[in-house]
Design an enzyme around this catalytic site. Structure first.
Site, PDB file in Angstrom:
ATOM      1  N   LYS A  35      86.476  40.501  43.058  1.00 57.76           N
ATOM      2  CA  LYS A  35      85.374  40.124  44.101  1.00 57.76           C
ATOM      3  C   LYS A  35      84.593  38.991  43.624  1.00 57.76           C
ATOM      4  O   LYS A  35      84.934  38.842  42.473  1.00 57.76           O
ATOM      5  CB  LYS A  35      84.510  41.397  44.691  1.00 57.76           C
ATOM      6  CG  LYS A  35      83.684  41.660  43.553  1.00 57.76           C
ATOM      7  CD  LYS A  35      83.041  43.176  43.601  1.00 57.76           C
ATOM      8  CE  LYS A  35      82.048  43.481  42.525  1.00 57.76           C
ATOM      9  NZ  LYS A  35      81.825  45.082  42.505  1.00 57.76           N
ATOM     10  N   ARG A 131      73.515  54.070  47.961  1.00 56.25           N
ATOM     11  CA  ARG A 131      73.800  52.849  48.470  1.00 56.25           C
ATOM     12  C   ARG A 131      74.847  53.206  49.746  1.00 56.25           C
ATOM     13  O   ARG A 131      74.649  53.438  50.836  1.00 56.25           O
ATOM     14  CB  ARG A 131      74.124  52.148  47.250  1.00 56.25           C
ATOM     15  CG  ARG A 131      74.016  50.428  47.789  1.00 56.25           C
ATOM     16  CD  ARG A 131      74.505  49.649  46.547  1.00 56.25           C
ATOM     17  NE  ARG A 131      75.690  49.650  46.318  1.00 56.25           N
ATOM     18  CZ  ARG A 131      76.453  49.216  45.114  1.00 56.25           C
ATOM     19  NH1 ARG A 131      75.752  48.146  44.648  1.00 56.25           N
ATOM     20  NH2 ARG A 131      77.592  49.405  44.919  1.00 56.25           N
ATOM     21  N   TYR A 256      60.054  18.173  33.393  1.00 57.09           N
ATOM     22  CA  TYR A 256      59.223  18.362  34.716  1.00 57.09           C
ATOM     23  C   TYR A 256      58.225  19.374  34.231  1.00 57.09           C
ATOM     24  O   TYR A 256      58.356  20.440  33.431  1.00 57.09           O
ATOM     25  CB  TYR A 256      60.045  19.454  35.728  1.00 57.09           C
ATOM     26  CG  TYR A 256      60.675  18.305  36.395  1.00 57.09           C
ATOM     27  CD1 TYR A 256      60.403  17.475  37.241  1.00 57.09           C
ATOM     28  CD2 TYR A 256      62.246  18.563  36.557  1.00 57.09           C
ATOM     29  CE1 TYR A 256      61.069  16.457  37.996  1.00 57.09           C
ATOM     30  CE2 TYR A 256      62.894  17.779  37.272  1.00 57.09           C
ATOM     31  CZ  TYR A 256      62.338  16.889  38.164  1.00 57.09           C
ATOM     32  OH  TYR A 256      63.106  15.659  38.774  1.00 57.09           O
ATOM     33  N   MET A 304      67.705  20.238  37.764  1.00 57.70           N
ATOM     34  CA  MET A 304      68.796  20.191  38.605  1.00 57.70           C
ATOM     35  C   MET A 304      70.094  19.826  38.137  1.00 57.70           C
ATOM     36  O   MET A 304      70.999  20.509  38.053  1.00 57.70           O
ATOM     37  CB  MET A 304      68.480  19.661  40.045  1.00 57.70           C
ATOM     38  CG  MET A 304      69.655  19.910  41.092  1.00 57.70           C
ATOM     39  SD  MET A 304      69.499  18.937  42.505  1.00 57.70           S
ATOM     40  CE  MET A 304      68.123  19.803  43.261  1.00 57.70           C
TER      41      MET A 304
END
Ligand SMILES: *Cc1c(COP(=O)(O)O)cnc(C)c1O
Length: 360
Positions: A35, A131, A256, A304
């Site tokens: 998956k 679940r 940053y 990024m």
């Protein structure tokens, strides 16, 4: 310089890992879980590499299954959760797909839409994860309703999923096993319980079919054991080139938020990978990065497109050298733990910008 971020996929390591499953599950069948694009490894090349060693493939959605059929994968494919409308039944016929059923509304759909092609189904039983899955009473109802549908193949498969198998001593797993055995003992048909963690730690859960996922990709399903402890080989190597090397002065800040300030003069490298490629933004200062056989450490925030590392005492490093963010030299489980997550998430978050190269 090859500028791209690259994920090398070692197909022989993948086959080693499926052989590891086979060594443990000698008398079982293997539903290889592929998956989410084979946990971010590329479902097509993964399935082609292991199709002769597995009995079936497990995916989440019809889209994933059809993509594999269109890539000429001919093994049975089981859709594990996303069956919810009658249109999807046509795909089951057309592409020969099997379904996991977990709620009675799905059986309503089958009753109202008889098909001409026989359909293979598994029933998912709720045993303690709360679940997906039928409760014991719903299970009996599901079983008898499906027994009346001639086009549904018999016997039906029965499966459950463990909530806490990643802790080999968790008593919830014992309760789930007891519950599953008790409810299913009088029913014929193939049974399945074990994910990777259970395959490696709970021999009594192997049943008829095992469902390995993360172990195929060579990462440990246990927080307290390494992949090597589990006898697994790393499949993915994620690398990116160094695109700048700079001498910084004591007191200079990096990146940053200026969260890193140099305590002394320091040689720093900028590597062309960032969170837009799937490197975790929350990787903290000190996260290891492997360059030319040596370990250096992340400094400053992950951007990024870029990360910055302290080259410290590393020698023979130059622009264009490739840094390894995770791979056989640097286990992804270590990077995941430092970033407060699990390898599963890091694998799945690798983005389209990364170039995939499968090799033997
Ligand atoms: C994803 C999944 C697995 C595989 O789990 P791993 O921990 O990756 O081995 C097995 N069974 C089901 C139902 C799943 O959804």
């Amino acid at each position: 310089m090859s500028s791209s971020v690259r994920a090398l996929i070692d197909l022989s390591a993948l086959r080693h890992n499926i052989q590891r499953v086979r060594d443990i599950a000698k008398n079982q069948r293997i539903l290889a879980i592929v998956k989410a694009n084979a946990y971010g490894h590329g479902a097509k090349h993964v399935c082609h590499a292991i199709q002769n060693f597995t009995d079936a493939f497990g995916v989440t959605s019809f889209e994933e299954a059809i993509e594999l059929r269109e890539a000429h994968i001919h093994q049975p494919i089981l859709i594990m959760s996303r069956f919810w409308n009658s249109e999807q039944l046509q795909y089951c016929s057309e592409y020969h797909l099997s379904l996991v059923l977990h709620q009675l509304y799905q059986i309503d759909i089958l009753e109202k839409n008889p098909q001409t092609v026989p359909l293979n189904v598994w029933l998912k039983l709720e045993t303690g994860m709360h679940r997906l899955g039928f409760s014991p009473t719903e299970f009996q109802q599901a079983w008898s309703r499906l027994s009346n549908l001639a086009w549904i193949q018999k016997p039906l498969g029965i499966m459950t999923h463990f909530a806490c198998a990643d802790n080999p001593n968790d008593s919830l797993t014992d309760e789930q096993i007891r519950c599953f055995d008790q409810i299913t003992q009088d029913y014929p048909g193939p049974k399945s319980m074990a994910n990777s963690a259970a395959i490696l730690s709970r021999p009594q859960t192997l049943a008829d079919w095992v469902r390995p996922g993360i172990m195929l990709y060579g990462s440990s399903p246990f927080p307290k054991k390494t992949a090597q402890d589990c006898g697994l080989r790393t499949v993915m190597t994620l690398s990116a080139p160094i695109i700048a090397i700079r001498q910084l002065q004591k007191g200079d800040n990096i990146g940053y938020g200026a969260t890193w300030r140099c305590e002394k003069d320091m040689l720093m490298a900028v590597i062309a990978i960032g969170y837009a490629d799937g490197y975790p933004r929350h990787a903290p200062n000190g996260t290891p990065v492997w360059i030319n056989g040596q370990i250096c450490h992340l400094v400053g925030r992950v951007s990024m497109d870029l990360i910055t590392v302290d080259l410290h005492k590393l020698i023979n490093i130059k622009i264009g050298d490739r840094a390894i963010l995770w791979g056989p030299e640097l286990p992804i489980d270590q990077i995941a733990a430092l970033s407060q997550t699990i390898s599963y998430e890091l694998f799945c978050k690798i983005t389209d910008r990364v170039e995939f190269i499968a090799h033997e």
